[in-house]
Design an enzyme around this catalytic site. Structure first.
Site, PDB file in Angstrom:
ATOM      1  N   LYS A 215      -1.107  -9.347   3.401  1.00 53.95           N
ATOM      2  CA  LYS A 215      -0.345  -8.787   4.529  1.00 53.95           C
ATOM      3  C   LYS A 215      -1.212  -7.806   5.304  1.00 53.95           C
ATOM      4  CE  LYS A 215       3.314  -5.765   4.039  1.00 53.95           C
ATOM      5  NZ  LYS A 215       2.862  -4.577   4.798  1.00 53.95           N
TER       6      LYS A 215
ATOM      7  N   ASP B 238      -0.999  -6.189   0.063  1.00 56.30           N
ATOM      8  CA  ASP B 238      -1.350  -5.515   1.316  1.00 56.30           C
ATOM      9  C   ASP B 238      -2.852  -5.332   1.459  1.00 56.30           C
ATOM     10  OD1 ASP B 238       0.592  -4.771   3.189  1.00 56.30           O
ATOM     11  OD2 ASP B 238       1.329  -3.131   1.946  1.00 56.30           O
TER      12      ASP B 238
ATOM     13  N   ASP C 133       0.843  -1.207   0.000  1.00 56.34           N
ATOM     14  CA  ASP C 133       0.000   0.000   0.000  1.00 56.34           C
ATOM     15  C   ASP C 133       0.878   1.258   0.000  1.00 56.34           C
ATOM     16  OD1 ASP C 133       0.859  -0.187   2.613  1.00 56.34           O
ATOM     17  OD2 ASP C 133      -1.128   0.032   3.518  1.00 56.34           O
ATOM     18  N   SER C 134       2.196   1.063  -0.015  1.00 54.21           N
ATOM     19  CA  SER C 134       3.123   2.183  -0.267  1.00 54.21           C
ATOM     20  C   SER C 134       2.809   2.826  -1.620  1.00 54.21           C
ATOM     21  CB  SER C 134       4.574   1.698  -0.238  1.00 54.21           C
ATOM     22  OG  SER C 134       4.748   0.550  -1.033  1.00 54.21           O
TER      23      SER C 134
ATOM     24  N   GLU D 123       9.449  -3.684  10.604  1.00 51.51           N
ATOM     25  CA  GLU D 123       9.862  -2.411   9.995  1.00 51.51           C
ATOM     26  C   GLU D 123      10.401  -1.443  11.051  1.00 51.51           C
ATOM     27  OE1 GLU D 123       7.114  -0.765   7.192  1.00 51.51           O
ATOM     28  OE2 GLU D 123       8.169   1.146   7.085  1.00 51.51           O
TER      29      GLU D 123
ATOM     30  N   GLU E 125      -1.171  -5.195   8.960  1.00 50.79           N
ATOM     31  CA  GLU E 125      -0.347  -4.551   9.990  1.00 50.79           C
ATOM     32  C   GLU E 125      -0.968  -4.775  11.362  1.00 50.79           C
ATOM     33  OE1 GLU E 125       0.295  -0.454   8.950  1.00 50.79           O
ATOM     34  OE2 GLU E 125       1.077  -0.967   6.968  1.00 50.79           O
TER      35      GLU E 125
HETATM   36  O1  KIV Z   1       3.571  -1.057   1.627  1.00 53.02           O
HETATM   37  C1  KIV Z   1       4.756  -1.412   1.628  1.00 53.02           C
HETATM   38  O2  KIV Z   1       5.506  -1.185   0.682  1.00 53.02           O
HETATM   39  C2  KIV Z   1       5.252  -2.099   2.811  1.00 53.02           C
HETATM   40  C3  KIV Z   1       6.731  -2.313   2.912  1.00 53.02           C
HETATM   41  C4  KIV Z   1       7.367  -1.037   3.295  1.00 53.02           C
HETATM   42  C5  KIV Z   1       7.077  -3.422   3.828  1.00 53.02           C
HETATM   43  O3  KIV Z   1       4.499  -2.463   3.666  1.00 53.02           O
END
Ligand code: KIV
Length: 263
Positions: free
Chosen positions: A112, A84, A45-46, A181, A114
């Site tokens: 994934k 994510d 989600d970056s 992280e 958090e």
């Molecule tokens: O969203 C992302 O790119 C991430 C990484 C920084 C691990 O969660």
């Protein structure tokens, strides 16, 4: 290298071989990353920051994530694809099932999320229904407002103890992978040694089983980068070479070094 599965990563951890994860959001870069030999690709989600220009990952929607996941899976035949779950897409049990299903149907092989202990039941429910889970602890960017900024986590003994306890709990709940992280190196090494599941670090020092970086950061395209980022385009003449340089540096133990780590 053949299709990478979670069993491949488990075996690599057992053998003490480092593995690599790079973020991708489209078909072209996913192909280059797959060809560079990264075992895993994270549709992170970056993308809210590097593609959409937001200052956090919070505005990213499940539609954004399914769209980019579909783009990535079309051209990455070998890498394991993790997608994510975006902000608030796993706040309730019902939302979690609906949104995890959308990502898996878009082609992700793992999702994934958090969080730690509070996700234990969610993780068990997903795993029982055939959805592998990667958990994410330490500096979890979706909680940037709760943290008061992008700050290193786990610096006090109390925080460190809590991150370790959360890591053990998500493993017991059935998570297959863990991202750590921005936490001190020694803590990340300790957690990686204590857990049976593979641990991927970002700003967590050299002691984790794998390393992940946001693709735009490692290619030197980001305006502001953290201390743990290295520009792998230095001395390279193509993007493919830059990606390969990152993969090779992780595998050789040349990245991350102490200068990229928090003590
Ligand atoms: O969203 C992302 O790119 C991430 C990484 C920084 C691990 O969660």
């Amino acid at each position: 290298m053949g299709k990478i599965t979670i069993s491949t990563l488990d075996q690599m951890k057992t053998n003490g071989e480092k593995f690599v994860c790079i973020t991708a959001y489209d078909a072209t870069f996913a192909r280059l990353i797959d060809e560079a030999g990264a075992e895993t690709i994270l549709v992170g989600d970056s993308l809210g920051m590097v593609l959409q220009g937001h200052d956090s990952t919070i505005p990213v929607s499940i539609d954004d994530m399914t769209y980019h996941t579909r783009c990535v899976v079309r051209s990455a035949p070998e890498s394991l694809i993790i997608a994510d779950m975006p902000f608030m897409s796993y706040a309730t049990a019902e939302q979690t099932m609906t949104n995890a299903t959308l990502l898996m149907q878009a082609g992700a092989q793992m999702i994934k999320m958090e969080g730690g202990t509070w996700l234990s039941d969610t993780i068990s429910n997903l795993v029982e229904r055939g959805i592998p889970v990667c958990a994410h602890l330490g500096l979890t960017p979706q909680s940037v407002n709760a943290f008061g900024g992008y700050k290193v986590q786990g610096r006090t003994p109390k925080e460190a103890k809590s991150i370790l306890a959360n890591a053990v709990e998500i493993q017991d709940a059935g998570a297959s992978l863990l991202v750590l992280e921005c936490i001190p190196s020694e803590l990340a090494t300790d957690i990686s040694d204590k857990l049976d599941i593979p641990v991927i670090g970002i700003g967590a020092g050299p002691g984790t089983d794998g390393q992940v970086l946001v693709m735009h950061d490692l290619l030197g395209l980001s305006q502001h980068t953290a201390k743990f980022v290295h520009n792998f385009m230095d001395g390279q003449s193509s993007i493919q070479d830059g990606l390969t340089a990152f993969v090779e540096a992780v595998k050789a133990g040349d990245y991350p070094l102490a200068e990229h780590s928090y003590q």
